[in-house]
Write an enzyme that holds these catalytic residues in place. Structure first.
Site, short mmCIF file in Angstrom:
data_model
loop_
_atom_site.label_atom_id
_atom_site.label_comp_id
_atom_site.label_asym_id
_atom_site.label_seq_id
_atom_site.Cartn_x
_atom_site.Cartn_y
_atom_site.Cartn_z
N HIS A 193 -3.20 -12.12 7.61
CA HIS A 193 -1.99 -13.16 7.66
C HIS A 193 -0.65 -12.34 7.93
CE1 HIS A 193 -4.98 -16.42 6.06
NE2 HIS A 193 -4.89 -16.49 7.43
N GLU B 41 1.88 -12.20 5.04
CA GLU B 41 1.46 -11.54 3.54
C GLU B 41 1.89 -10.00 3.71
OE1 GLU B 41 -2.36 -12.80 3.25
OE2 GLU B 41 -1.86 -14.89 3.52
N ARG C 273 2.34 -16.78 10.07
CA ARG C 273 1.00 -16.55 9.62
C ARG C 273 -0.10 -16.14 10.65
NH1 ARG C 273 -2.80 -18.82 5.36
NH2 ARG C 273 -4.63 -19.79 6.28
N HIS D 217 -5.91 -10.19 0.95
CA HIS D 217 -4.58 -11.22 1.42
C HIS D 217 -3.69 -11.28 0.22
CE1 HIS D 217 -6.66 -13.68 4.61
NE2 HIS D 217 -7.75 -12.73 4.28
N GLU E 126 -6.76 -11.62 -3.38
CA GLU E 126 -5.34 -12.46 -2.99
C GLU E 126 -4.33 -11.52 -4.04
OE1 GLU E 126 -4.29 -14.86 -1.13
OE2 GLU E 126 -6.36 -15.57 -0.50
#
Lengths: 309, 94
Positions: free
Chosen positions: A69, A72, A127, A196, A270
């Site tokens: 993405h 990020e 994104r 991510h 994440e």
């Protein structure tokens, strides 16, 4: 010639700077690191993977990727720091040395180069990929909804303007298809970690179904250990569990596909933060984020090394 | 280059499933251009959404009307982006 040692890891960098630095890293560690191209993006940018290998043929391998993405940015920065860490710790850190003496590591730092370049030139908060399909109103596909695992089911959007648009068909995005082809042709990848940001989670499959994976208990235990290691450095709090029970239903996701391919140790992170900066994490937090993530990655890699299947 | 002057990121807390659904409805209103940074999941989990300056009033009205509790996570997105750009420029110069 520049040295990889003078690179500023505590700053965000453009794709050109990262690609240049990858060459320097290879030059500085020629017997350990090589750069391979696994394909090219929709806009014809090369898709590079760093290979860390001490020899042998088609050894069991660990795959890491960052930046699927585009917005990020902390993940690309963590990928750069991690690449340098792997290279510099080999021969110094017994654990890393033992991993690389029996396994290869593949690291794709800029997994969505078109999107990443777009975040630097036109829209910092982009994104998706940058692919265009006739009949679609909007540009781009969410590359984390484009894999052939529950593709197109609930947990992805069929609207091209949505941030979670799954694309016209599974693997439509060359950025995804290139990894699919690489993983299948390699055939011996034992751990796959897709990184991510943000919200501080360590997740394992599935995202597209509530059905628990057969290895749930083991993956849960590894996650607990990895998160404990991560938190030990700066006290950063992570949650862990399956994607669907911990965040939300997401179909067509990366690690659901890798798990279904037989890669048992499939995880997704994440990274920081809990909600002060979101995707705009200040650069001074890059190194601490990478450092704590490294501790968790090491747990996963060590577990894969010690539990080959 | 797209600018984000005056855009805010709101941290919204949904108390129940009904409020989760309402956030879904908010996201479907394309004219509001709400960008979910953290999607609605289950009650109690924070939801982060970036709201363009032009629709900020409408979105806040919606949240107030449906009794959501929320806070401003980022006051002005562009300010942070400017800082980020400046920090990259400084690093490159060094």
């Amino acid at each position: 010639k520049r040295s990889s040692r003078t690179f500023d890891f505590a700053s965000y960098h453009t794709i050109d700077e990262i690609y240049d630095w990858m060459d320097v890293l290879v030059e500085d560690h020629p017997s350990l690191v090589s750069k391979i191209q696994i394909g090219q993006s929709y806009e014809n940018r090369p898709l590079y993977v760093l290979k860390f290998s001490t020899g042998g043929r088609n050894r069991p391998a660990i795959w890491l990727d960052t930046g699927i993405h585009a917005r990020e940015w902390i993940t690309h920065a963590t990928g750069v720091w991690t690449a340098n860490k792997i290279a510099s710790e080999y021969g110094q850190d017994p654990s890393v040395t033992a991993i690389l003496d029996s396994m290869d590591i593949f690291l794709e730092i800029v997994t969505n180069p078109d999107g990443f370049a777009f975040t630097h030139s036109s829209n910092r908060l982009w994104r998706k990929t940058r692919s265009k399909y006739s009949g679609n109103l909007c540009v781009g596909v969410d590359p984390n909804r484009n894999w052939d695992a529950g593709f197109g089911e609930a947990g992805a959007s069929s609207s091209s303007c949505s941030e979670t648009y799954h694309g016209p068909y599974a693997n439509s995005e060359p950025e995804v298809k290139s990894i699919v082809d690489f993983v299948q042709s390699h055939g011996n990848i034992k751990a796959f970690v897709s990184i991510h940001s943000y919200s501080q989670l360590l997740l394992y499959p599935y995202g597209y179904t509530y059905t628990a994976v057969p290895d749930q208990q083991e993956l849960h235990e590894v996650s607990a250990k990895a998160v404990a290691a991560l938190s030990s450095l700066y006290g950063t709090q992570y949650k862990y569990g399956s994607i669907i029970t911990t965040i939300y239903r997401a179909s067509g996701g990366t690690i659901d596909w890798t798990y279904n391919q037989g890669i048992k140790y499939s995880f997704t992170f994440e990274l920081r933060d809990t909600g002060r900066y979101g995707f705009l994490l200040p650069a001074k937090q890059i190194v601490p984020t990478a450092e704590e993530t490294w501790l968790a990655l090491k747990v996963i890699m060590e577990h894969a090394r010690d539990n080959l299947y | 280059q797209q600018l984000f002057v005056g855009d805010q990121v709101l941290r919204v807390s949904a108390r129940n499933e009904e409020q989760i659904s309402l956030l879904g409805v908010l996201g479907e209103q394309e004219e509001l251009q709400v960008d979910f940074w953290r999607h609605p999941n289950s009650p109690g989990h924070p939801v982060d959404l970036r709201v363009p300056f032009l629709t900020l009033q409408g979105v806040k009205k919606f949240l107030d009307f449906h009794n959501f509790s929320y806070s401003i996570m980022i006051e002005d997105v562009q300010e942070l982006l400017d800082e980020e750009k400046e920090s990259m420029r400084r690093s490159r110069r060094i």
